[in-house]
Design a protein around this motif. Structure first.
Motif, mmCIF file in Angstrom:
data_model
loop_
_atom_site.group_PDB
_atom_site.id
_atom_site.type_symbol
_atom_site.label_atom_id
_atom_site.label_comp_id
_atom_site.label_asym_id
_atom_site.label_seq_id
_atom_site.Cartn_x
_atom_site.Cartn_y
_atom_site.Cartn_z
ATOM 1 N N HIS A 143 6.192 2.861 11.222
ATOM 2 C CA HIS A 143 7.314 3.784 11.127
ATOM 3 C C HIS A 143 8.198 3.592 12.373
ATOM 4 C CE1 HIS A 143 4.945 5.467 7.965
ATOM 5 N NE2 HIS A 143 4.084 6.078 8.754
ATOM 6 N N ALA A 144 9.275 4.369 12.450
ATOM 7 C CA ALA A 144 10.095 4.407 13.659
ATOM 8 C C ALA A 144 10.366 5.868 13.966
ATOM 9 C CB ALA A 144 11.402 3.650 13.444
ATOM 10 N N ASP A 176 1.155 12.303 7.470
ATOM 11 C CA ASP A 176 2.587 12.171 7.743
ATOM 12 C C ASP A 176 3.173 13.492 8.240
ATOM 13 O OD1 ASP A 176 2.403 9.568 6.973
ATOM 14 O OD2 ASP A 176 3.598 9.759 5.133
ATOM 15 N N ARG A 211 5.664 3.913 2.664
ATOM 16 C CA ARG A 211 4.541 3.231 2.020
ATOM 17 C C ARG A 211 4.312 3.814 0.624
ATOM 18 N NH1 ARG A 211 1.429 3.527 7.441
ATOM 19 N NH2 ARG A 211 1.974 1.510 8.268
ATOM 20 N N LYS A 244 -2.445 2.056 4.019
ATOM 21 C CA LYS A 244 -2.046 0.695 4.406
ATOM 22 C C LYS A 244 -2.523 -0.374 3.420
ATOM 23 C CE LYS A 244 -2.517 1.764 9.387
ATOM 24 N NZ LYS A 244 -3.273 1.397 10.608
ATOM 25 N N ARG A 304 11.159 8.357 11.244
ATOM 26 C CA ARG A 304 11.721 7.608 10.106
ATOM 27 C C ARG A 304 10.556 6.878 9.436
ATOM 28 N NH1 ARG A 304 14.992 3.682 12.227
ATOM 29 N NH2 ARG A 304 15.038 4.450 14.357
ATOM 30 N N PHE A 305 10.025 7.462 8.371
ATOM 31 C CA PHE A 305 8.869 6.879 7.674
ATOM 32 C C PHE A 305 9.283 5.606 6.952
ATOM 33 C CE2 PHE A 305 7.509 11.327 8.095
ATOM 34 C CZ PHE A 305 6.249 11.121 8.636
ATOM 35 N N ARG A 306 8.358 4.642 6.953
ATOM 36 C CA ARG A 306 8.722 3.379 6.336
ATOM 37 C C ARG A 306 8.449 3.359 4.828
ATOM 38 N NH1 ARG A 306 7.689 -1.338 6.938
ATOM 39 N NH2 ARG A 306 6.260 -2.020 5.342
ATOM 40 N N SER A 360 0.560 3.332 11.738
ATOM 41 C CA SER A 360 1.231 4.566 11.338
ATOM 42 C C SER A 360 1.973 5.192 12.517
ATOM 43 C CB SER A 360 0.209 5.565 10.772
ATOM 44 O OG SER A 360 -0.417 5.009 9.638
ATOM 45 N N GLU A 410 0.208 -2.293 1.443
ATOM 46 C CA GLU A 410 1.074 -2.927 2.429
ATOM 47 C C GLU A 410 0.414 -4.197 2.975
ATOM 48 O OE1 GLU A 410 1.592 -0.419 5.851
ATOM 49 O OE2 GLU A 410 3.551 -1.299 6.252
ATOM 50 N N GLU A 449 7.392 1.748 15.603
ATOM 51 C CA GLU A 449 7.707 0.379 15.992
ATOM 52 C C GLU A 449 8.532 0.332 17.281
ATOM 53 O OE1 GLU A 449 10.754 -1.403 15.878
ATOM 54 O OE2 GLU A 449 9.912 -3.431 16.072
ATOM 55 N N SER A 465 4.506 -3.779 11.418
ATOM 56 C CA SER A 465 4.842 -3.009 10.229
ATOM 57 C C SER A 465 4.452 -1.560 10.525
ATOM 58 C CB SER A 465 4.060 -3.560 9.032
ATOM 59 O OG SER A 465 4.421 -2.893 7.865
#
Ligand SMILES: [Mg+2]
Ligand SMILES: [Zn+2]
Length: 213
Positions: free
Chosen positions: A116-117, A44, A132, A143, A128-130, A94, A146, A97, A114
């Motif tokens: 990040h953005a 990350d 996890r 993952k 913008r980490f989702r 990873s 998830e 999106e 599914s």
């Protein structure tokens, strides 16, 4: 069955984040990659470092990716096969999106994602980490949980190419692997089907489903 498909290097031939980071910020890209491989930073942190210096607009980044990223052959046939056989395909990535969606659309594909953005702008890209969950098995926000949550009790087929796929792939009922993931699964003695394109994945799924029927 859930079919979890990694995006970078799996559905697409290239890793999109490496691709645009190496294009616009080659020095930062190489240094962050070196620190990741040396174990000094996690995935990350590497991701945020590699995109931070890039000040192109989202439209410019998307235009570059749509122009240069290649989706592996057989993706449409795989999606159609999934629809026929009641398999839910989902991209678990990873990457970002908001940059993947236009690549899929440009290739006539529409799949749930599914991932990040990333926000783009003159101050540089911000991930913008989702969020996890931390995984106790591999020690990263991987993952595995998830994919298991997305499967909601169904069997899991996993398609991937890299080290970030390993933990989730270990947990899957069916594995399709290439590159680093294939080497790791082989080293661990876990069965997998090698693939070069999405036709291979479709044929492998068909063989597994019909063999089990
Ligand atoms: Mg990958
Ligand atoms: Zn894990």
């Amino acid at each position: 069955m859930l079919l979890a498909i990694d995006f970078d290097g799996t559905l697409c031939e290239q890793d999109t984040v490496d691709w645009f980071s190496a294009h616009w910020a080659p020095g930062v890209f190489a240094e962050a990659d070196r620190r990741l491989l040396a174990g000094e930073i996690d995935l990350d942190t590497c991701l945020q470092l590699q995109v931070a210096p890039i000040t192109q607009s989202e439209d410019e980044v998307v235009a570059f990716l749509v122009e240069t990223i290649r989706v592996r052959p057989g993706a449409h046939e795989l999606v159609a096969f999934c629809a026929e056989r009641g398999i839910e395909p989902v991209i678990v990535s990873s990457g970002f999106e908001n940059l993947m969606r236009p690549i899929l659309a440009a290739n006539g594909l529409d799949l749930p994602i599914s991932a990040h953005a990333v926000d783009c702008g003159p101050a540089g890209m911000r991930v913008r980490f989702r969020g996890r969950a931390h995984c106790d098995l591999c020690g990263t926000a991987c993952k595995r949980d998830e994919v298991r949550a997305l499967a909601a009790g169904r069997r899991i087929a996993y398609v991937g190419d890299g080290i970030s796929d390993l933990c989730a792939a270990e947990d899957a009922d069916l594995r399709f692997a290439r590159h680093t993931l294939a080497r790791h699964l082989a080293a661990e003695g876990l069965p997998f089907t090698p693939f070069e394109d999405m036709h291979d994945v479709r044929r492998g799924l068909a063989a597994a489903l019909d063999g089990a029927a």
